[in-house]
Design an enzyme around this catalytic site. Structure first.
Site, PDB file in Angstrom:
ATOM      1  N   GLY A  67     -13.241   5.107  10.788  1.00 58.32           N
ATOM      2  CA  GLY A  67     -11.828   5.243  11.158  1.00 58.32           C
ATOM      3  C   GLY A  67     -11.448   6.696  11.025  1.00 58.32           C
ATOM      4  N   GLU A 105      -8.159  -5.336   5.417  1.00 60.84           N
ATOM      5  CA  GLU A 105      -8.000  -4.996   4.000  1.00 60.84           C
ATOM      6  C   GLU A 105      -6.825  -5.739   3.369  1.00 60.84           C
ATOM      7  OE1 GLU A 105      -8.594  -0.806   5.377  1.00 60.84           O
ATOM      8  OE2 GLU A 105      -9.257  -0.528   3.327  1.00 60.84           O
ATOM      9  N   HIS A 126     -12.978   2.917   0.236  1.00 65.49           N
ATOM     10  CA  HIS A 126     -12.978   1.873   1.279  1.00 65.49           C
ATOM     11  C   HIS A 126     -13.642   0.587   0.760  1.00 65.49           C
ATOM     12  CE1 HIS A 126     -12.980   5.180   4.613  1.00 65.49           C
ATOM     13  NE2 HIS A 126     -11.738   4.731   4.441  1.00 65.49           N
ATOM     14  N   GLU A 158     -14.554  -0.505  15.580  1.00 66.85           N
ATOM     15  CA  GLU A 158     -14.158  -1.729  16.286  1.00 66.85           C
ATOM     16  C   GLU A 158     -13.908  -1.500  17.776  1.00 66.85           C
ATOM     17  OE1 GLU A 158     -10.755  -3.378  14.166  1.00 66.85           O
ATOM     18  OE2 GLU A 158     -11.793  -3.043  12.267  1.00 66.85           O
ATOM     19  N   ASN A 159     -13.532  -0.264  18.124  1.00 72.23           N
ATOM     20  CA  ASN A 159     -13.056  -0.011  19.496  1.00 72.23           C
ATOM     21  C   ASN A 159     -13.918   0.881  20.362  1.00 72.23           C
ATOM     22  OD1 ASN A 159     -10.384  -1.368  19.473  1.00 72.23           O
ATOM     23  ND2 ASN A 159     -10.028   0.033  17.765  1.00 72.23           N
ATOM     24  N   ASN A 208       0.867  -1.175   0.000  1.00 68.69           N
ATOM     25  CA  ASN A 208       0.000   0.000   0.000  1.00 68.69           C
ATOM     26  C   ASN A 208       0.907   1.229   0.000  1.00 68.69           C
ATOM     27  OD1 ASN A 208      -1.816   2.025   0.452  1.00 68.69           O
ATOM     28  ND2 ASN A 208      -2.697   1.136   2.315  1.00 68.69           N
ATOM     29  N   ARG A 224      -2.617  -2.205  -3.386  1.00 66.76           N
ATOM     30  CA  ARG A 224      -3.809  -1.385  -3.193  1.00 66.76           C
ATOM     31  C   ARG A 224      -3.723  -0.191  -4.146  1.00 66.76           C
ATOM     32  NH1 ARG A 224      -5.008   3.112   1.070  1.00 66.76           N
ATOM     33  NH2 ARG A 224      -7.216   3.389   0.680  1.00 66.76           N
ATOM     34  N   ARG A 279     -11.811  15.545   7.906  1.00 61.19           N
ATOM     35  CA  ARG A 279     -12.607  15.934   6.727  1.00 61.19           C
ATOM     36  C   ARG A 279     -14.012  16.357   7.150  1.00 61.19           C
ATOM     37  NH1 ARG A 279     -11.113  10.597   4.109  1.00 61.19           N
ATOM     38  NH2 ARG A 279      -9.083  10.950   3.145  1.00 61.19           N
TER      39      ARG A 279
HETATM   40  P1  AMP Z   1      -8.253   3.695  11.278  1.00 55.40           P
HETATM   41  O1  AMP Z   1      -8.251   4.825  10.307  1.00 55.40           O
HETATM   42  O2  AMP Z   1      -9.258   2.627  10.950  1.00 55.40           O
HETATM   43  O3  AMP Z   1      -6.887   3.148  11.574  1.00 55.40           O
HETATM   44  O4  AMP Z   1      -8.779   4.320  12.676  1.00 55.40           O
HETATM   45  C1  AMP Z   1      -7.996   5.217  13.395  1.00 55.40           C
HETATM   46  C2  AMP Z   1      -8.874   5.948  14.394  1.00 55.40           C
HETATM   47  O5  AMP Z   1      -9.555   4.999  15.229  1.00 55.40           O
HETATM   48  C3  AMP Z   1      -8.101   6.803  15.375  1.00 55.40           C
HETATM   49  O6  AMP Z   1      -7.846   8.084  14.870  1.00 55.40           O
HETATM   50  C4  AMP Z   1      -9.059   6.881  16.568  1.00 55.40           C
HETATM   51  O7  AMP Z   1      -9.947   7.950  16.369  1.00 55.40           O
HETATM   52  C5  AMP Z   1      -9.836   5.589  16.484  1.00 55.40           C
HETATM   53  N1  AMP Z   1      -9.443   4.637  17.527  1.00 55.40           N
HETATM   54  C6  AMP Z   1      -8.420   3.758  17.541  1.00 55.40           C
HETATM   55  N2  AMP Z   1      -8.400   3.052  18.693  1.00 55.40           N
HETATM   56  C7  AMP Z   1      -9.431   3.504  19.445  1.00 55.40           C
HETATM   57  C8  AMP Z   1      -9.953   3.196  20.736  1.00 55.40           C
HETATM   58  N3  AMP Z   1      -9.397   2.261  21.507  1.00 55.40           N
HETATM   59  N4  AMP Z   1     -11.035   3.875  21.169  1.00 55.40           N
HETATM   60  C9  AMP Z   1     -11.609   4.819  20.401  1.00 55.40           C
HETATM   61  N5  AMP Z   1     -11.169   5.157  19.172  1.00 55.40           N
HETATM   62  C10 AMP Z   1     -10.111   4.522  18.696  1.00 55.40           C
END
Ligand code: AMP
Length: 396
Positions: A209, A383, A179, A333-334, A7, A90, A240
């Site tokens: 994300g 991904e 995505h 997810e989190n 990527n 990618r 954004r």
């Molecule tokens: P991604 O672009 O999928 O890698 O997501 C990144 C974003 O996920 C980060 O900027 C956070 O805002 C969010 N994130 C990651 N870990 C956590 C967590 N444990 N709790 C809440 N938000 C999270």
């Protein structure tokens, strides 16, 4: 088969070496600051990680360094480069030309180049990575997996803007969506996990994300998605703005003495929850600040969840129903609070969340109650694995 998944960004390169039989990650890593100075973080599975500062004047130098670490006697995971039997790349934009992944050859590369205009920040970098790999691994079959391809099934009513039709015909201005690899992976995983027939399932995938998008998947096909001509449309994201009255561009340009490009840059990089809160684009920081009484951080979280819920509602209407809502990516997810907040808006759909199950993080889990009319789930995206699977399917 061992597949290298690449990527490439303008100054970075993420990679994973995946064994396609066991689907295990053998090693993964990241090159940063390519063309500036250079930093490599290499994580071989089951061995110590390596982090080095190393000269990376070009993507070719970065790929070369990655390959030498993959074959290194100490931190490597393969003896010889010949063990890499395929490379999956990618590629962000495939325009209307690519509705699925494709084996790379001269003709395909020329077609991808034609899409550069649609993704000037991303596609040229993806192509530089492809060229570097082809030079360093001649004869190894390579596949392009497009972020836009999954959404090529969208009907015209979902992808055409309310603009003069000639702009679509002359300049290809339409909604493409992004995505796609993640939406495709998660929407395929949902019926597998639930042991249901995917062909009759209406799913809304919430990829939340740093960049966020939502996708309506009917019978396995994308029928609508929230990102558009570029990833700027749709949800309020990390930095954004998402959906906006376009007249705001002219107004802000006048007030701030910016040209259109300058305002679009603000909309991409200085807006979203970061811009609203003035705190951070990271939801962990926003959560902390909000708990400490920061009203703008609290507002940013509210605005984010409200927009997600509105899109979910509109896609339930678009599909005349919804069976499953799946949350994925860093926030999806989190962040149990975001999931709970979004679902609180959706009681009218008969959705009820199991508070205990919703405490999960990063695991496949049904988080709705047994009597909820819609199944709500967490499905971690992958991904890289999706790219590896596509690659194997095409080269075997
Ligand atoms: P991604 O672009 O999928 O890698 O997501 C990144 C974003 O996920 C980060 O900027 C956070 O805002 C969010 N994130 C990651 N870990 C956590 C967590 N444990 N709790 C809440 N938000 C999270």
């Amino acid at each position: 088969m061992k597949v290298l998944v690449m990527n490439c960004g303008s100054s970075s390169l993420k990679y994973q070496l995946i064994d396609s039989v066991s689907e295990a990650v053998l090693a993964k890593g990241l090159c940063e600051r390519i063309g500036i100075d250079g930093r490599l973080t290499h994580k071989p599975t089951g061995k110590d990680s390596v982090a080095i500062e190393a000269d990376m004047p070009s993507h070719k130098a970065a790929v070369s360094l990655v390959l030498s670490h993959l074959t290194d006697p100490v931190c490597g995971v393969i003896r010889d480069l010949s063990e890499i039997e395929a490379v999956g790349h990618r590629v962000v934009h495939g325009g209307e030309k690519f509705a699925r992944s494709v084996v790379l050859n001269g003709e395909v590369i020329a077609e991808v180049e034609k899409c550069n205009e649609l993704a000037p920040l991303h596609n040229p970098a993806n192509l530089i990575g492809i060229n570097a790999c082809q030079e360093l691994m001649p004869g190894v079959p390579m596949v392009a997996v497009f972020d836009t391809a999954f959404h090529q099934t969208m009907p015209k009513k979902a992808y055409l803007y309310g603009l003069p039709y000639e702009y679509y015909e002359k300049y290809k201005v339409r909604r493409y969506g992004f995505h796609g690899t993640s939406h495709s992976y998660v929407s395929k995983r949902v019926p597998e996990i639930l042991n249901r027939d995917g062909a009759s399932l209406k799913t809304i995938v919430c990829h939340l994300g740093n960049g966020s998008s939502i996708c309506a998947v009917d019978g396995g096909q994308s029928v609508d998605t929230s990102m558009g001509f570029t990833p700027l449309e749709g949800l309020v994201m990390g930095t954004r703005s998402g959906d906006l009255d376009p007249a705001v561009l002219e107004y802000i340009a006048g007030k701030e003495g910016l040209d259109v490009g300058g305002v679009v840059n603000v909309l991409n990089k200085k807006s979203g929850v970061q811009g609203i809160s003035g705190v951070s684009s990271d939801f962990r920081d926003l959560d902390t600040a909000s708990r400490e009484g920061n009203e703008r951080a609290a507002a940013a979280l509210d605005i984010f969840c409200y927009r997600v819920a509105k899109y979910v509602g509109s896609y339930a209407a678009a599909m005349n129903g919804v069976d499953v809502i799946a949350f994925t990516a860093g926030i999806g997810e989190n962040d149990a609070n975001v999931r709970a907040e979004v679902c609180a808006y959706l009681g009218y759909l008969g959705i009820a969340i199991d508070g205990e199950a919703n405490r999960c993080r990063g695991e496949e889990k049904v988080i709705s109650t047994a009597d909820s009319k819609v199944t709500v789930m967490v499905v971690p995206t992958n991904e890289e694995l999706a790219i590896a699977r596509e690659t194997v399917a095409l080269v075997q």
